[in-house]
Design an enzyme around this catalytic site. Structure first.
Site, PDB file in Angstrom:
ATOM      1  N   ARG A  98       0.953  -7.324 -18.485  1.00 21.24           N
ATOM      2  CA  ARG A  98       1.631  -6.039 -18.245  1.00 21.24           C
ATOM      3  C   ARG A  98       1.466  -5.232 -19.530  1.00 21.24           C
ATOM      4  O   ARG A  98       1.946  -5.657 -20.585  1.00 21.24           O
ATOM      5  CB  ARG A  98       3.106  -6.254 -17.908  1.00 21.24           C
ATOM      6  CG  ARG A  98       3.908  -4.964 -17.941  1.00 21.24           C
ATOM      7  CD  ARG A  98       5.251  -5.095 -17.259  1.00 21.24           C
ATOM      8  NE  ARG A  98       5.100  -5.218 -15.811  1.00 21.24           N
ATOM      9  CZ  ARG A  98       6.104  -5.087 -14.948  1.00 21.24           C
ATOM     10  NH1 ARG A  98       7.323  -4.823 -15.385  1.00 21.24           N
ATOM     11  NH2 ARG A  98       5.899  -5.215 -13.664  1.00 21.24           N
ATOM     12  N   HIS A 125      -0.515  -0.962 -10.155  1.00 19.56           N
ATOM     13  CA  HIS A 125       0.351  -2.141 -10.035  1.00 19.56           C
ATOM     14  C   HIS A 125      -0.097  -2.903  -8.778  1.00 19.56           C
ATOM     15  O   HIS A 125       0.603  -2.938  -7.770  1.00 19.56           O
ATOM     16  CB  HIS A 125       1.810  -1.685  -9.917  1.00 19.56           C
ATOM     17  CG  HIS A 125       2.818  -2.757 -10.176  1.00 19.56           C
ATOM     18  ND1 HIS A 125       2.474  -4.053 -10.499  1.00 19.56           N
ATOM     19  CD2 HIS A 125       4.185  -2.735 -10.150  1.00 19.56           C
ATOM     20  CE1 HIS A 125       3.574  -4.772 -10.659  1.00 19.56           C
ATOM     21  NE2 HIS A 125       4.618  -4.000 -10.460  1.00 19.56           N
ATOM     22  N   GLN A 128       2.136  -5.625  -6.947  1.00 12.40           N
ATOM     23  CA  GLN A 128       3.222  -5.034  -6.149  1.00 12.40           C
ATOM     24  C   GLN A 128       2.696  -4.610  -4.778  1.00 12.40           C
ATOM     25  O   GLN A 128       3.329  -4.844  -3.748  1.00 12.40           O
ATOM     26  CB  GLN A 128       3.782  -3.813  -6.896  1.00 12.40           C
ATOM     27  CG  GLN A 128       4.912  -3.109  -6.176  1.00 12.40           C
ATOM     28  CD  GLN A 128       6.189  -3.930  -6.133  1.00 12.40           C
ATOM     29  OE1 GLN A 128       6.623  -4.453  -7.138  1.00 12.40           O
ATOM     30  NE2 GLN A 128       6.783  -4.069  -4.966  1.00 12.40           N
ATOM     31  N   ASP A 219       9.984   5.259  -5.910  1.00  8.26           N
ATOM     32  CA  ASP A 219       9.991   4.539  -7.185  1.00  8.26           C
ATOM     33  C   ASP A 219      10.799   5.405  -8.159  1.00  8.26           C
ATOM     34  O   ASP A 219      11.090   6.579  -7.866  1.00  8.26           O
ATOM     35  CB  ASP A 219       8.529   4.360  -7.661  1.00  8.26           C
ATOM     36  CG  ASP A 219       8.392   3.540  -8.943  1.00  8.26           C
ATOM     37  OD1 ASP A 219       9.384   2.925  -9.386  1.00  8.26           O
ATOM     38  OD2 ASP A 219       7.277   3.522  -9.514  1.00  8.26           O
ATOM     39  N   CYS A 259       9.928  -0.594  -5.097  1.00  7.94           N
ATOM     40  CA  CYS A 259       9.400  -1.731  -5.861  1.00  7.94           C
ATOM     41  C   CYS A 259      10.464  -2.374  -6.740  1.00  7.94           C
ATOM     42  O   CYS A 259      10.342  -3.541  -7.100  1.00  7.94           O
ATOM     43  CB  CYS A 259       8.226  -1.273  -6.711  1.00  7.94           C
ATOM     44  SG  CYS A 259       8.638   0.114  -7.798  1.00  7.94           S
ATOM     45  N   ARG A 287       7.034 -10.769  -3.670  1.00  2.00           N
ATOM     46  CA  ARG A 287       6.256 -10.810  -4.907  1.00  2.00           C
ATOM     47  C   ARG A 287       5.859 -12.262  -5.202  1.00  2.00           C
ATOM     48  O   ARG A 287       4.743 -12.520  -5.632  1.00  2.00           O
ATOM     49  CB  ARG A 287       7.075 -10.259  -6.090  1.00  2.00           C
ATOM     50  CG  ARG A 287       7.330  -8.764  -6.084  1.00  2.00           C
ATOM     51  CD  ARG A 287       6.069  -7.950  -6.196  1.00  2.00           C
ATOM     52  NE  ARG A 287       5.284  -8.245  -7.387  1.00  2.00           N
ATOM     53  CZ  ARG A 287       5.495  -7.734  -8.604  1.00  2.00           C
ATOM     54  NH1 ARG A 287       6.458  -6.853  -8.787  1.00  2.00           N
ATOM     55  NH2 ARG A 287       4.714  -8.065  -9.620  1.00  2.00           N
TER      56      ARG A 287
HETATM   57  N1  NVA Z   1       6.711   2.951 -11.996  1.00  2.00           N
HETATM   58  C1  NVA Z   1       7.574   1.950 -12.570  1.00  2.00           C
HETATM   59  C2  NVA Z   1       7.406   0.658 -11.847  1.00  2.00           C
HETATM   60  C3  NVA Z   1       8.241  -0.484 -12.352  1.00  2.00           C
HETATM   61  C4  NVA Z   1       7.972  -1.763 -11.620  1.00  2.00           C
HETATM   62  C5  NVA Z   1       7.272   1.822 -14.063  1.00  2.00           C
HETATM   63  O1  NVA Z   1       6.078   1.857 -14.419  1.00  2.00           O
HETATM   64  O2  NVA Z   1       8.197   1.700 -14.854  1.00  2.00           O
HETATM   65  N1   CP Z   2       8.546  -4.277  -9.335  1.00  2.00           N
HETATM   66  C1   CP Z   2       8.330  -4.859 -10.536  1.00  2.00           C
HETATM   67  O1   CP Z   2       7.211  -4.985 -11.020  1.00  2.00           O
HETATM   68  O2   CP Z   2       9.458  -5.321 -11.121  1.00  2.00           O
HETATM   69  P1   CP Z   2       9.582  -5.840 -12.631  1.00  2.00           P
HETATM   70  O3   CP Z   2       9.377  -4.641 -13.533  1.00  2.00           O
HETATM   71  O4   CP Z   2      10.957  -6.392 -12.710  1.00  2.00           O
HETATM   72  O5   CP Z   2       8.527  -6.870 -12.874  1.00  2.00           O
END
Ligand code: NVA
Ligand code: CP
Length: 300
Positions: A98, A125, A128, A219, A259, A287
């Site tokens: 990540r 992502h 997801q 989101d 998500c 997930r």
């Molecule tokens: N769009 C959000 C998704 C988190 C799972 C982010 O990037 O923070």
């Molecule tokens: N949806 C998702 O990726 O959640 P986290 O940020 O908790 O991993």
């Protein structure tokens, strides 16, 4: 090396992976196919679902996963991505990462001798999106419907647009002007959609997006890394909140998806996210099953 950085990297195997995830969930696959395999999990940003689903998933498949925060790794002090990639390739069988910048993940994959899985970047992502498609299949039976994404043209919506296009599902995003989906992803999605028959729309028109929608998805308005723009984003996105009124513009039996993490009272009201149409916890559970299918596909 075969890596999963974008939904486009796995285009021919999307349905296989969703079916595999279904088989893991139903208990059809009982053996531990990744016995003794090791996965390094690099996190440059916070996570609940991604971290836990990969770690538990790897355990259930017979392997083990190492949680590596960039606060502790030498990469956080400036060690080159190349050296990190080469060294990890000597220890483990795969890397899930990540990261803030998608380009860093591309470089990591180019330099690694093992598969790299994108656990969220600023661009996509994909993990997801797989869990979401499994959830849609379970609740709707197929991918013939329409997904309306109300909110930011970001990592989550980018991967959803691409996977919808590949599966032949209609996808409509409604967002304030200036928050549209990445231009290259939109073009790519339209190119795929022209072959699969799906319709892709990106506009600022909430009603257009929600018309006949079987799935309503949102989101957060402020993604990780966008915090400096918080005030402006709250103001810009306000008309795009998913609430009881906007849900009425979709099909009566539409499901609500997110998500997570979510902020109740911002992108969605509590009565919707905690209401009967919401499937958010199925999504979160999925997930785990999707991650297992992805790890099996890339690491077996
Ligand atoms: N769009 C959000 C998704 C988190 C799972 C982010 O990037 O923070
Ligand atoms: N949806 C998702 O990726 O959640 P986290 O940020 O908790 O991993």
């Amino acid at each position: 090396m075969n890596s999963l950085l974008s939904i486009c990297d796995v285009k021919d195997d999307i349905e296989n992976i969703i079916n595999l995830a279904s088989d893991f969930k139903s208990g059809k696959i009982k053996e531990k196919p990744l016995k003794n395999k090791k996965l390094a999990m690099i996190f440059e940003k916070s996570s609940t679902r991604t971290r836990v689903s990969f770690e538990v998933g790897m355990y259930e498949l017979g392997g083990s996963a190492l949680f590596l925060s960039t606060n502790d790794l030498q990469i956080g002090r400036g060690e080159p991505i190349k050296d990190t990639a080469k060294v990890l390739s000597r220890y483990v069988d795969g890397i899930m990462i990540r990261a803030k910048k998608h380009s860093d993940v591309v470089e990591l994959a180019e330099q690694s001798d093992i598969p790299v899985i994108n656990g969220l970047t600023d661009l996509e992502h994909p993990c997801q999106a797989f869990a979401d498609m499994l959830t849609i299949k379970e609740h709707k039976g197929n991918f013939s419907g329409k997904l309306a994404f109300i909110g930011d043209g970001n990592n989550v919506s980018n991967s959803l647009l691409l996977i919808s296009a590949y599966l032949g599902m209609d996808f409509a995003l409604a967002c304030p002007k200036g928050y549209e989906i990445n231009e290259d992803i939109f073009k790519k999605g339209q190119e795929i959609a022209s072959k699969t028959g799906s319709e892709i729309i990106v506009s600022d028109d909430l009603e257009l997006a929600l018309k006949d929608a079987n799935i309503v998805y949102t989101d957060v308005w402020v993604s990780m890394g966008d915090e400096k723009e918080s005030e402006k984003r709250y103001a810009d996105f306000k008309p795009y909140q998913v609430n009881k009124e906007s849900m009425k513009l979709a099909k009566k039996d539409a499901i609500f998806m997110h998500c997570l993490p979510a902020i109740r009272g911002q992108e969605v009201t509590s009565d919707v996210i905690d209401g009967e149409q919401s499937v958010i916890y199925d999504q979160a559970e999925n997930r785990l099953h999707a991650q297992k299918a992805i790890m099996y596909h890339y690491l077996k």
